[in-house]
Design a protein around this motif. Sequence first.
Motif, short mmCIF file in Angstrom:
data_model
loop_
_atom_site.label_atom_id
_atom_site.label_comp_id
_atom_site.label_asym_id
_atom_site.label_seq_id
_atom_site.Cartn_x
_atom_site.Cartn_y
_atom_site.Cartn_z
N ALA A 214 0.69 -0.82 0.32
CA ALA A 214 -0.29 0.23 0.49
C ALA A 214 1.11 1.02 -0.46
CB ALA A 214 -0.90 0.04 1.29
N ARG A 215 1.62 1.82 0.31
CA ARG A 215 2.11 2.19 0.90
C ARG A 215 3.62 1.99 -0.33
NH1 ARG A 215 4.29 3.66 6.94
NH2 ARG A 215 2.97 4.45 8.13
N GLU A 216 3.89 1.71 -0.59
CA GLU A 216 5.04 2.02 -2.29
C GLU A 216 3.95 2.61 -2.84
OE1 GLU A 216 7.38 -1.99 -2.36
OE2 GLU A 216 5.84 -1.69 -3.66
N MET A 217 2.34 2.01 -3.10
CA MET A 217 1.66 2.97 -4.50
C MET A 217 1.69 3.77 -4.25
SD MET A 217 -2.20 3.96 -4.15
CE MET A 217 -2.08 2.14 -2.83
N ILE A 218 1.26 5.03 -2.67
CA ILE A 218 0.57 5.61 -1.77
C ILE A 218 1.70 6.68 -2.24
CG2 ILE A 218 0.38 7.19 -0.24
CD1 ILE A 218 -1.07 4.88 1.14
N GLY A 219 3.13 6.03 -1.70
CA GLY A 219 4.31 7.39 -2.49
C GLY A 219 4.87 7.57 -3.73
N TYR A 220 4.28 6.45 -4.50
CA TYR A 220 4.54 7.18 -6.00
C TYR A 220 3.18 7.32 -6.46
CZ TYR A 220 4.31 6.67 -11.05
OH TYR A 220 4.29 6.68 -12.37
N LEU A 221 2.16 7.81 -6.03
CA LEU A 221 1.40 8.59 -6.25
C LEU A 221 1.56 10.18 -4.98
CD1 LEU A 221 -1.78 6.47 -6.74
CD2 LEU A 221 -0.78 7.38 -8.21
N LEU A 222 1.82 9.91 -4.45
CA LEU A 222 2.10 11.36 -4.03
C LEU A 222 2.91 12.19 -4.60
CD1 LEU A 222 2.28 10.56 -0.06
CD2 LEU A 222 1.04 12.36 -0.71
N VAL A 223 4.25 11.42 -5.54
CA VAL A 223 5.03 12.36 -6.20
C VAL A 223 4.25 12.64 -7.59
CG1 VAL A 223 6.92 12.16 -7.08
CG2 VAL A 223 6.66 11.10 -5.23
N ARG A 224 2.97 11.81 -7.86
CA ARG A 224 2.62 12.62 -9.26
C ARG A 224 1.75 13.27 -8.84
NH1 ARG A 224 5.37 12.55 -12.77
NH2 ARG A 224 3.79 12.27 -14.65
N LYS B 233 9.09 13.62 3.39
CA LYS B 233 8.44 13.15 4.64
C LYS B 233 8.17 11.46 4.84
CE LYS B 233 10.75 17.61 6.64
NZ LYS B 233 11.33 17.87 7.51
N PHE B 234 8.16 11.20 3.27
CA PHE B 234 7.58 10.23 3.22
C PHE B 234 8.21 9.06 2.76
CE2 PHE B 234 3.99 12.98 3.32
CZ PHE B 234 3.41 12.81 3.88
N ASP B 235 8.33 7.87 3.09
CA ASP B 235 9.78 7.10 3.57
C ASP B 235 9.79 6.35 1.31
OD1 ASP B 235 11.26 7.87 5.68
OD2 ASP B 235 10.52 6.08 5.93
N TYR B 236 8.31 5.67 1.16
CA TYR B 236 8.11 5.39 0.16
C TYR B 236 8.05 6.35 -1.29
CZ TYR B 236 7.62 0.71 2.60
OH TYR B 236 7.56 -0.82 3.53
N ALA B 237 7.99 7.65 -0.37
CA ALA B 237 7.78 8.83 -2.01
C ALA B 237 9.43 9.20 -2.11
CB ALA B 237 7.13 9.70 -0.93
N ARG B 238 10.49 8.89 -1.33
CA ARG B 238 11.69 9.69 -1.51
C ARG B 238 12.11 8.18 -2.75
NH1 ARG B 238 12.34 10.02 3.88
NH2 ARG B 238 13.10 8.50 4.51
N PRO B 239 11.93 7.54 -3.00
CA PRO B 239 12.69 6.71 -4.13
C PRO B 239 12.26 7.39 -5.07
CG PRO B 239 12.17 4.75 -2.63
CD PRO B 239 11.91 6.35 -2.24
#
Length: 296
Positions: free
Chosen positions: A169-179, A212-218
Amino acid sequence: MFKRLDRMQIALTIPEHGDANAAAAVQELLGGKFGEMSTLNNYMFQSFAFRQKKKHRPFYDLVASITAEEFGHVELVNNSINLLTRGVTFTGDPDIAPLQNGLNKRNSYQFIATAQTALPGDSMGRAWTGDNVFSSGNLVLDLLHNFFLELGARTHKMRVYEMTDHPTAREMIGYLLVRGGTHALAYAKALEIATGVDVKKMLPVPDLDNSKFDYARPYIDQGLDNILYTWSDYDYQEIKKIWKGTNPENGEPLQVIQGTPKGAPIPDLDDLPEEFAPGIDQDDYERIAKKLMENM
């Protein structure tokens, strides 16, 4: 027309065990008022209804290209929900109730209607509705609405991120936060060109940057917060007239890429005999394979 690629925008971790209650929360990011089905259909209907496309081409190209990306976002959230129900039930004789674990989950309808895959609805089980579509025909009003829609979507993603620590869930959300942040900035820049008002000074909303979100940083490290894709081999190039300069949040140059991202494989869901899905046993498979090979 739309051209479909058998790829997903990013790779998702295939979990050994999912979290069906997390899947229920993630449903809001799919079929909620600010979910991906809403962003897709808002932009799609606006692009279909856009007047004087030739005269106002950069704005049309922006809405149309983001529409195509939103199709991929719907696909990505769907697959995340599908994976979040992995390993929840078990195979067995019907009389031992192999779907019994579904009784304790927030969204029991997911176990009854869709064989533990995504539903076109929100986190409370309400079906998505076209009432969520706003297409006024007024360019500035539609752009302003889209800016607001992206900020609402961002807020909901941040809240669901804080509700679950499941990595898929967090991988998906991290990506969508960036996009989603990229799209919000794109609409802000379009509004500034159309009206002279610098609404990008409001960003980010909420006032917390994606790093601030670990899964967004990549995805930030990949520069995906600075890129817009045309989602077309040849068309929608005039978004370059809007998406230019530097990103006010990081000072990096903005870039338009003709085409699509490379993408990643789409997860191949296991069969679920307890859900009669797909309902094809080994004998059926061999018979179908033989039939398909006839007259080849």
